[in-house]
Each structure stands twice: as structure tokens, then as C-alpha cells.
Write an enzyme that holds these catalytic residues in place. Structure first.
Site, PDB file in Angstrom:
ATOM      1  N   GLU A  40     -12.706 -78.990  26.639  1.00 37.57           N
ATOM      2  CA  GLU A  40     -12.865 -78.465  27.999  1.00 37.57           C
ATOM      3  C   GLU A  40     -14.229 -77.789  28.143  1.00 37.57           C
ATOM      4  O   GLU A  40     -14.815 -77.325  27.161  1.00 37.57           O
ATOM      5  CB  GLU A  40     -11.739 -77.441  28.238  1.00 37.57           C
ATOM      6  N   ASN A  52      -3.880 -80.609  36.368  1.00 35.56           N
ATOM      7  CA  ASN A  52      -3.571 -79.915  35.111  1.00 35.56           C
ATOM      8  C   ASN A  52      -2.891 -78.592  35.434  1.00 35.56           C
ATOM      9  O   ASN A  52      -3.359 -77.842  36.300  1.00 35.56           O
ATOM     10  CB  ASN A  52      -4.874 -79.620  34.349  1.00 35.56           C
ATOM     11  N   GLU A  53      -1.808 -78.306  34.777  1.00 35.89           N
ATOM     12  CA  GLU A  53      -1.093 -77.030  34.950  1.00 35.89           C
ATOM     13  C   GLU A  53      -1.069 -76.620  36.430  1.00 35.89           C
ATOM     14  O   GLU A  53      -1.459 -75.510  36.801  1.00 35.89           O
ATOM     15  CB  GLU A  53      -1.702 -75.931  34.068  1.00 35.89           C
ATOM     16  N   GLU A  58      -1.774 -80.533  25.505  1.00 35.61           N
ATOM     17  CA  GLU A  58      -2.395 -79.285  25.030  1.00 35.61           C
ATOM     18  C   GLU A  58      -1.396 -78.622  24.100  1.00 35.61           C
ATOM     19  O   GLU A  58      -0.247 -78.378  24.498  1.00 35.61           O
ATOM     20  CB  GLU A  58      -2.720 -78.329  26.182  1.00 35.61           C
ATOM     21  N   GLN A  69      -8.647 -76.709  20.900  1.00 32.69           N
ATOM     22  CA  GLN A  69      -9.555 -77.704  21.420  1.00 32.69           C
ATOM     23  C   GLN A  69     -10.494 -78.134  20.295  1.00 32.69           C
ATOM     24  O   GLN A  69     -10.571 -77.449  19.285  1.00 32.69           O
ATOM     25  CB  GLN A  69     -10.325 -77.150  22.595  1.00 32.69           C
TER      26      GLN A  69
HETATM   27  O1  AHR Z   1      -6.830 -74.610  26.515  1.00 29.49           O
HETATM   28  C1  AHR Z   1      -7.084 -73.477  27.294  1.00 29.49           C
HETATM   29  C2  AHR Z   1      -6.305 -73.476  28.587  1.00 29.49           C
HETATM   30  O2  AHR Z   1      -4.943 -73.392  28.318  1.00 29.49           O
HETATM   31  C3  AHR Z   1      -6.417 -74.706  29.443  1.00 29.49           C
HETATM   32  O3  AHR Z   1      -7.548 -74.683  30.233  1.00 29.49           O
HETATM   33  C4  AHR Z   1      -5.191 -74.639  30.281  1.00 29.49           C
HETATM   34  O4  AHR Z   1      -4.742 -75.905  30.688  1.00 29.49           O
HETATM   35  C5  AHR Z   1      -4.202 -73.911  29.410  1.00 29.49           C
HETATM   36  O5  AHR Z   1      -3.567 -72.885  30.052  1.00 29.49           O
END
Ligand code: AHR
Length: 538
Positions: A71, A218-219, A342, A391
Site C-alpha cells: 500500500e 476496500n474495507e 489482508e 505488507q
Molecule cells: O494494512 C493496513 C490497513 O489495514 C489497510 O490499509 C486497511 O485495509 C486495514 O485496515
């Protein structure tokens, strides 16, 4: 997510059932093992019994389970991948060579980008064209820092080509438009004559790229727009309509699923939008016994915090099983895949670093947690077809940490390297009867295992010993297989907080493992305390 919530959920294979199944198999096979527990300096090896059904595998472990997530957050992209063409750090078109080489060694199969929370405020058109004229933005989620947009669509897809991996792009639903999303897919993948395809050509790329996976938001229950499940499901249906498969690029559309436990969300999204998706996502982060404000140190912890992480990591089992149960009801033909796009450990940021950059160290504890997660994904490969650890570089449970021109590999990287033998192999079902790892009044299973058979017929077993003090003896039967040769590797260290640093980059790294013996078809393994082991059986 609180463990107390998960405790109420059933674990997929209850220990009692496992024991019964084991004894039935043991009787039929006509063997009973004597306990070979032994003691050494107060460290007790417990005997665990494992039966691997090498002739019964039906599911392929998708290599994409070993996927990654990067990210625009902290130093993941900038410094982690992108140093720019003029950097003194060796690079190819601005992307650092050492990081690409290291990731190629673990055969990274798929990379998700640009977020995360960042995805729902990313406007892709700001990240194309001459770099000097790209507008800057504020990365409001992650440290309020300036995002130059130097790394955009062309740079990301070049990175995927350098890595030889599939691209998984997350589109903007939270603050984006349908048109913007449609244009992006056309820009990247349309081979014909169109405004977007011609813009791509004007920016230096004639051939369309292959983009296999596209996430619609996303989320969106949180940072991606704070939506209700009902509202998101309807928006999903609308946005995904315009995510087209152009020019032979068959795109898999991924709906936003829950974060840890949210069975209402996954149920509603599946019920309302199941016809329009190839997969739905799940996010699951774990930590020790702290809360989201004080998650605990990545490197300074005691055996209580070690236990807490092991216990929290095991929550992945009921979480997968409960979500899969819902999917099986709503999608009984199994058309929709589950992508855990994730996952990983989340600790307090390293002291002295920007807390918004989520930079954390990575110890043997993270490695054992990673081994458990990957075993769980392997064993649920019927539905889990992709997972992306969070990540890749310098953020959360990273593979790689960088400091200027220096780069180190974390213990978690080594687990991915050891487990790559499972990529696209056939998952082998098993029965496991194992001792408990007890801490105070609490206990969890002491070992965690998965196994597969590769295309050449070799069997690989990956075993984690969660117990930081006691070694574990594992008596392993492989009915129908006559092992001729066994070899192994182990990841462990004397200290549970062991980790690699820029001064000492090889404190935790895999070593040859010879703690096993083979007799009358029975494989006996002595797993060191706090270890991850991979065995190869020919
Ligand atoms: O990985 C960090 C964050 O965690 C991401 O941006 C989000 O999707 C999650 O809450």
C-alpha cells in the site's frame, strides 16, 4: 477482534473428534505408539500423533495463498520498492533490484495494490503521465504526508512484470466514481482503439497489461466509506457492472468482505451480489493481549505475550470455517472464492518512527504465527484461493525491511520461502492428536501442521511448534506411502524475541533439520520449541 468473541465459535475439528478419528485409523493400521516423552533440563517433549492421508488429496493449494499486499503507506512503496531512476540504489526503471530479487526467490505469485484504506482515496489519473507534472495529494490515512504520485499504474504494472506475478488492483468506491473505475480498467487492459487505450499508448505503453484481479473497494464498512452492508452490496452491483473483461483479459471481480468477525456483512453482500463476483475478501489482523491503542511491542515481550499471539493466531481457524459455512449455504456450488487479502500481526510502531507509517520489527514469534496462518489457508484451500500478507516492505508483518541501500529479510520472509513447496500442490488431509501448550489456566494445541503432495509426488509437511519451552515429538504415519528419503529445514532461535537487524541480518534464518528418524514406515520428528519446520518426503 476480541478472542472472547471467537471462543464462542466452534473450531472446525474439535479435539475430541480428532482423537476418535486418530484412534480409529491407528487401530486399522494396527499400531499403537508408546509415548516417548523425555525430559531435558525441565523441557519436556510431548508425543503427538499425526496421520497424513497421502492418497486422499483432492484440493489444489492455490499458489495465490502465498500472495502479498503493498500500500501507499509509510515506506512500503517509496523506499521499499520505488527509489526512482536517478537513485544510487541499483534499480530497474526506478524499482530497486535487491527487493525484486528477494521476492522472486519466494516466487511471489500475486501483489495487491494500491491499498488498503489508501485505495478508496486514490485517483489513478493523478498517477500517470510525466512524473514531474503529476499532482501531489495528502495521504490522509497514513501520516498526513505528501503523496507525490511518482509511483502509479505504469510503475506498479512494471513491478508486477519484473516480479513475474499477477496484479491485483483495488479500485476506489469510497471517494471515486463508476466512470473513474471503468476508465482505469479500460486504460490498463483494452487492446483496441479507445480514448483510454490511446492515453495509455501516449504514456508509453502500447500493449495492454494483464490484470487478473480487481477489488471493488476496500474495507467499505470502515475506512472505505463507513457503509452498511446493504448499501455497499448495492453499490458493488453498480460499480462492478463497468469492470469489464477486455481483449482476452478475464478479470476476477472481488467484493469487499468482512474484517475479522462480521457475519452479517458477508451474508448480506453474498445474498445481494453473489451473481456478480468471483471472490469476496476477508481481513484478519492479530496481536498479543493488548488492544488497538496499545498493541504491544514487536520485539520486547515475555512468554505471556507469546502465548497471547499464538492464541489469537489460531482464531483464523474458526473464522475461516464460519465464513466458509456461510458461503457454502449461499453459494453451494462453490463458485465464489474467499480471498484473505489482508492478514498478519500488528504491533505498536517501532519507537522513534512515525506511528502513521506502521513500521514494525519482526521476530521468531511473527514467523511461527505466519506458519500457522499459512497452514490454515492450505487446509481450507477448497474455498481460500488467495491470501495477501500485510505488507511486503517496511509496514506491519513485512517480508523485507530497508534502510537506505540496505535490505534485510525478516523471519516471516523465511517462512514464505520454506512454504513455497506448497504452491499449487495437492493438499493432503490429516488427523492430528496433539498435546496442549498450556499457559496459566489457558491452553491451545501445541502444534499446527499442513501437508501437500507436489506434481513430482514429493510430500511436504510444514509443522509449527507453538510452545516456546517444550520440544514436541511427532509420530507420523503416512498410510500407503513408503518414504525412502526425508530431508528438512528449521527456523528457530534460542530467544523468542530473536530478530534480524541491519547490523545482524542473519540471526533468524533457516537451517538444515535432521531431528527425525524413519523406521518401518513411521516418521518420528522432534520439533524444537518455538520453531517452524518443513519436511520433504520422497
Ligand atoms: O494494512 C493496513 C490497513 O489495514 C489497510 O490499509 C486497511 O485495509 C486495514 O485496515
Amino acid at each position: 477482534m476480541k478472542y472472547s468473541e471467537l471462543k464462542k465459535l466452534k473450531f472446525g475439528v474439535v479435539p475430541a473428534k480428532r482423537i476418535l478419528v486418530f484412534f480409529a485409523v491407528a487401530l486399522i493400521a494396527g499400531y499403537v505408539l508408546a509415548s516417548t516423552a523425555e525430559s531435558a533440563k525441565g523441557e519436556e517433549a510431548r508425543t503427538n500423533r499425526l496421520v497424513i492421508h497421502a492418497d486422499k488429496g483432492t484440493e489444489t493449494i492455490s499458489r495465490d495463498i502465498y500472495g502479498h499486499f503493498s500500500e501507499h503507506l509509510g515506506r512500503c512503496i517509496y523506499e521499499g520498492f520505488w527509489v526512482g531512476e536517478d537513485s544510487s540504489i541499483p534499480n530497474t526503471r526506478g524499482i530497486r533490484n535487491d527487493v525484486v530479487e528477494a521476492l522472486k526467490k519466494i516466487q511471489i505469485p500475486v501483489l495487491r495494490w494500491p491499498g488498503g484504506c489508501f485505495a478508496d482515496e486514490y485517483h489513478w489519473k493523478e498517477g500517470i503521465g510525466p512524473r514531474e507534472s503529476r499532482p501531489a495529494m495528502v495521504n490522509t490515512h497514513w501520516g498526513m504526508v505528501k503523496e507525490t504520485n511518482a509511483f502509479g499504474t505504469h510503475e506498479f504494472l512494471d513491478l508486477c512484470e519484473q516480479l513475474g506475478c499477477e496484479a491485483y488492483i483495488a479500485g476506489n468506491v469510497g471517494s471515486g466514481t463508476v466512470e473513474e473505475m471503468q476508465d482505469w480498467v479500460e486504460y490498463m487492459t483494452f487492446g483496441g482503439d479507445s480514448e483510454m487505450a490511446n492515453l495509455r499508448r501516449a504514456n508509453g505503453r502500447d500493449k495492454p497489461w494483464r490484470v487478473k484481479y480487481f477489488g471493488v473497494g476496500n474495507e467499505n464498512w470502515g475506512c472505505g466509506g463507513n457503509m452498511t452492508a446493504e448499501y455497499y452490496a448495492d453499490l458493488y452491483n453498480r460499480f462492478q457492472t463497468y469492470v469489464r473483461s477486455y481483449s482476452g483479459n478475464r478479470i476476477v471481480k472481488v467484493a469487499c468482505g468482512p474484517g475479522s468477525i462480521n457475519y452479517h456483512w458477508i451474508t448480506v453482500v453474498l445474498e445481494r451480489a453473489r451473481r456478480n463476483m468471483g471472490a469476496i475478501s476477508l481481513h484478519h489482523y492479530v496481536r498479543g493481549s493488548g488492544n488497538w491503542t496499545r498493541k504491544g511491542s514487536a520485539t520486547k515481550f515475555d512468554d505471556k505475550e507469546w502465548f497471547a499471539l499464538m492464541k489469537n493466531t489460531l482464531t483464523i481457524y474458526p473464522l475461516l470455517e464460519n465464513n466458509i459455512e456461510i458461503m457454502d449455504k449461499i453459494d453451494p456450488r462453490g463458485r465464489i472464492d474467499l480471498y484473505v487479502d489482508e492478514w498478519g500481526t500488528w504491533w505498536d510502531a517501532e519507537p522513534g518512527t512515525n506511528p502513521g507509517f506502521l513500521y514494525q520489527q519482526n521476530t521468531l514469534r511473527d514467523a511461527v504465527s505466519c506458519g500457522i496462518f499459512l497452514n490454515a489457508f492450505n487446509k481450507h484451500s477448497r474455498r481460500v484461493k488467495m491470501a495477501n500478507i500485510a505488507q511486503t516492505n517496511n509496514v506491519l508483518q513485512a517480508m523485507i525491511l530497508t534502510k537506505g541501500e540496505k535490505m534485510i529479510l525478516t523471519p516471516t520472509y523465511h517462512v514464505f520461502e520454506m512454504y513455497k513447496v506448497h504452491h499449487d500442490a495437492t493438499m493432503l488431509p490429516m488427523d492430528l492428536e496433539c498435546a496442549d501448550y498450556q499457559f496459566g489456566n489457558e491452553k491451545v494445541p501445541a502444534i499446527d501442521v499442513s501437508a501437500s503432495k507436489d506434481k513430482s509426488g514429493k510430500i511436504h509437511i510444514t509443522l509449527c511448534n507453538l510452545d516456546p519451552v517444550n520440544p514436541a515429538d511427532v509420530a507420523c504415519k503416512l498410510p500407503g506411502v513408503e518414504p525412502a528419503k526425508v530431508s528438512g529445514r528449521v527456523l528457530t532461535a534460542n530467544d523468542m524475541t530473536a530478530h534480524n537487524t541491519f547490523d545482524k541480518p542473519e540471526v533468524v534464518k533457516p537451517a538444515v533439520f535432521d531431528g527425525f528418524s524413519l523406521s518401518d514406515g513411521m516418521l518420528t520428528v522432534k520439533l524444537p520449541a518455538k520453531s517452524v519446520v518443513v519436511l520433504e518426503i520422497e
